[in-house]
Structure formats: structure tokens, C-alpha cells
Write a protein that holds these residues in place. Structure first.
Motif, short mmCIF file in Angstrom:
data_model
loop_
_atom_site.label_atom_id
_atom_site.label_comp_id
_atom_site.label_asym_id
_atom_site.label_seq_id
_atom_site.Cartn_x
_atom_site.Cartn_y
_atom_site.Cartn_z
N ALA A 95 73.94 52.98 32.56
CA ALA A 95 72.48 53.09 32.67
C ALA A 95 71.96 52.43 33.95
N GLU A 96 72.53 51.29 34.32
CA GLU A 96 72.04 50.57 35.50
C GLU A 96 72.43 51.24 36.82
N GLU A 97 73.35 52.22 36.78
CA GLU A 97 73.77 52.92 37.99
C GLU A 97 73.39 54.40 37.99
N ALA A 98 72.70 54.86 36.95
CA ALA A 98 72.37 56.29 36.83
C ALA A 98 71.49 56.78 37.98
N VAL A 99 70.45 56.03 38.31
CA VAL A 99 69.56 56.42 39.42
C VAL A 99 70.33 56.38 40.74
N ALA A 100 71.12 55.34 40.91
CA ALA A 100 71.92 55.22 42.14
C ALA A 100 72.90 56.39 42.26
N ALA A 101 73.45 56.83 41.15
CA ALA A 101 74.40 57.95 41.17
C ALA A 101 73.70 59.23 41.62
N ARG A 102 72.47 59.45 41.16
CA ARG A 102 71.72 60.64 41.59
C ARG A 102 71.41 60.57 43.10
N LEU A 103 70.99 59.39 43.56
CA LEU A 103 70.70 59.22 44.99
C LEU A 103 71.97 59.39 45.83
N TRP A 104 73.08 58.85 45.35
CA TRP A 104 74.38 58.96 46.02
C TRP A 104 74.76 60.44 46.18
N ASP A 105 74.71 61.18 45.07
CA ASP A 105 75.07 62.59 45.10
C ASP A 105 74.15 63.39 46.01
N ASP A 106 72.86 63.10 45.95
CA ASP A 106 71.89 63.80 46.77
C ASP A 106 72.14 63.52 48.26
N ALA A 107 72.35 62.27 48.61
CA ALA A 107 72.58 61.90 50.01
C ALA A 107 73.87 62.53 50.54
N LEU A 108 74.94 62.47 49.75
CA LEU A 108 76.20 63.04 50.22
C LEU A 108 76.13 64.57 50.30
N ASP A 109 75.36 65.18 49.40
CA ASP A 109 75.17 66.62 49.47
C ASP A 109 74.48 67.00 50.79
N ARG A 110 73.48 66.24 51.16
CA ARG A 110 72.76 66.51 52.42
C ARG A 110 73.59 66.14 53.64
N LEU A 111 74.48 65.18 53.50
CA LEU A 111 75.34 64.76 54.60
C LEU A 111 76.47 65.77 54.84
N THR A 112 76.83 66.51 53.82
CA THR A 112 77.94 67.46 53.93
C THR A 112 77.68 68.51 55.01
N THR A 113 76.48 69.05 55.08
CA THR A 113 76.19 70.13 56.02
C THR A 113 76.43 69.73 57.47
N PRO A 114 75.85 68.62 57.96
CA PRO A 114 76.12 68.28 59.36
C PRO A 114 77.57 67.86 59.61
N LEU A 115 78.19 67.23 58.62
CA LEU A 115 79.59 66.83 58.80
C LEU A 115 80.51 68.06 58.84
N ARG A 116 80.20 69.04 58.04
CA ARG A 116 80.98 70.29 58.06
C ARG A 116 80.77 71.02 59.39
N ALA A 117 79.54 71.02 59.88
CA ALA A 117 79.24 71.69 61.15
C ALA A 117 79.99 71.05 62.32
N LYS A 118 80.24 69.76 62.22
CA LYS A 118 80.96 69.04 63.28
C LYS A 118 82.47 69.05 63.07
N GLY A 119 82.94 69.63 61.97
CA GLY A 119 84.37 69.68 61.71
C GLY A 119 84.92 68.40 61.11
N ILE A 120 84.04 67.52 60.66
CA ILE A 120 84.48 66.26 60.07
C ILE A 120 84.90 66.46 58.61
N VAL A 121 84.20 67.36 57.92
CA VAL A 121 84.52 67.71 56.54
C VAL A 121 84.96 69.16 56.51
N ALA A 122 86.03 69.42 55.77
CA ALA A 122 86.58 70.79 55.69
C ALA A 122 85.71 71.66 54.80
#
Length: 122
Positions: A95-122
């Protein structure tokens, strides 16, 4: 007249670079490097077991670029920093990490696009 490129590609390894499987893997690698740096380690290009397609700081700069473009906010960045330093993602079952988990997933989802464009993420 030709203009010089602001960011020139530089080769840091003679080995083929292996991109990360996910933005989360890349982010946790960044934090492993950052913790080692904080403890006094010095990085030398091409010294790791696996050649990576970026420097650790490229990941931090990508996150800050998302912040500047308002694709993430300071809450996202704070969660990425706190749990990145712990080297573990937040647990959505707690319960104490549920909000953080949503923010974590959201941030990494948005980070995936530029990292993929640069070839950092497959």
C-alpha cells in the motif's frame, strides 16, 4: 556553410554495443554506475563485461529532457531517484508503494521512447 553537429556520435567501445532490454534495466544500470561513482569509482570506456550503447549520464539527461518537456513531473523524477538508488522498483502490492509504482511505470514508459530512438533500449 555547413554547420557543426551539436552532439556528435562517439564510439566508446570496439565491441558491438548491447542495448538494454527495457528502460527499467537501463535506469537501474544508471543507478549502479551512479552509486559506484559516489563511492569513488572512476569509469573507463570499454571496461565493463558488456559494451553499452551509451554513457550512464545519457539516461539522466533523457529523464531531465522529459521533465523539461513536461512529459513527466518532479514526482516521477523523485520516484525514479529514490527507487533507483535502492536498485529495486517499487512494489505495487504494498500500500505504501502503490502510488510510487504507478509513477515509476509511467515515467519508464515515457522514457522508453527516447531511449529506443537513440538505440539504448532494444
Amino acid at each position: 556553410m555547413a554547420q557543426a553537429r551539436a552532439h556528435a556520435f562517439r564510439v566508446s567501445s570496439s565491441r558491438p554495443a548491447q542495448p538494454f532490454f527495457s528502460a527499467e534495466e537501463a535506469w537501474l544500470w544508471f543507478w549502479q554506475c551512479q552509486i559506484a561513482r559516489d563511492e569513488g569509482a572512476r569509469f573507463v570506456a570499454d571496461a565493463g563485461a558488456v559494451a553499452r550503447p551509451c554513457d550512464p549520464d545519457d539516461l539522466w539527461r533523457a529523464a531531465l529532457a522529459l521533465l523539461r518537456r513536461r512529459l513527466i513531473d518532479r514526482r516521477h523524477l523523485r520516484v525514479l531517484a529514490v527507487f533507483g538508488r535502492r536498485l529495486t522498483p517499487p512494489d505495487p502490492r504494498l500500500a505504501e508503494e502503490a502510488v510510487a509504482a504507478r509513477l515509476w511505470d509511467d515515467a519508464l514508459d515515457r522514457l522508453t521512447t527516447p531511449l529506443r530512438a537513440k538505440g539504448i533500449v532494444a
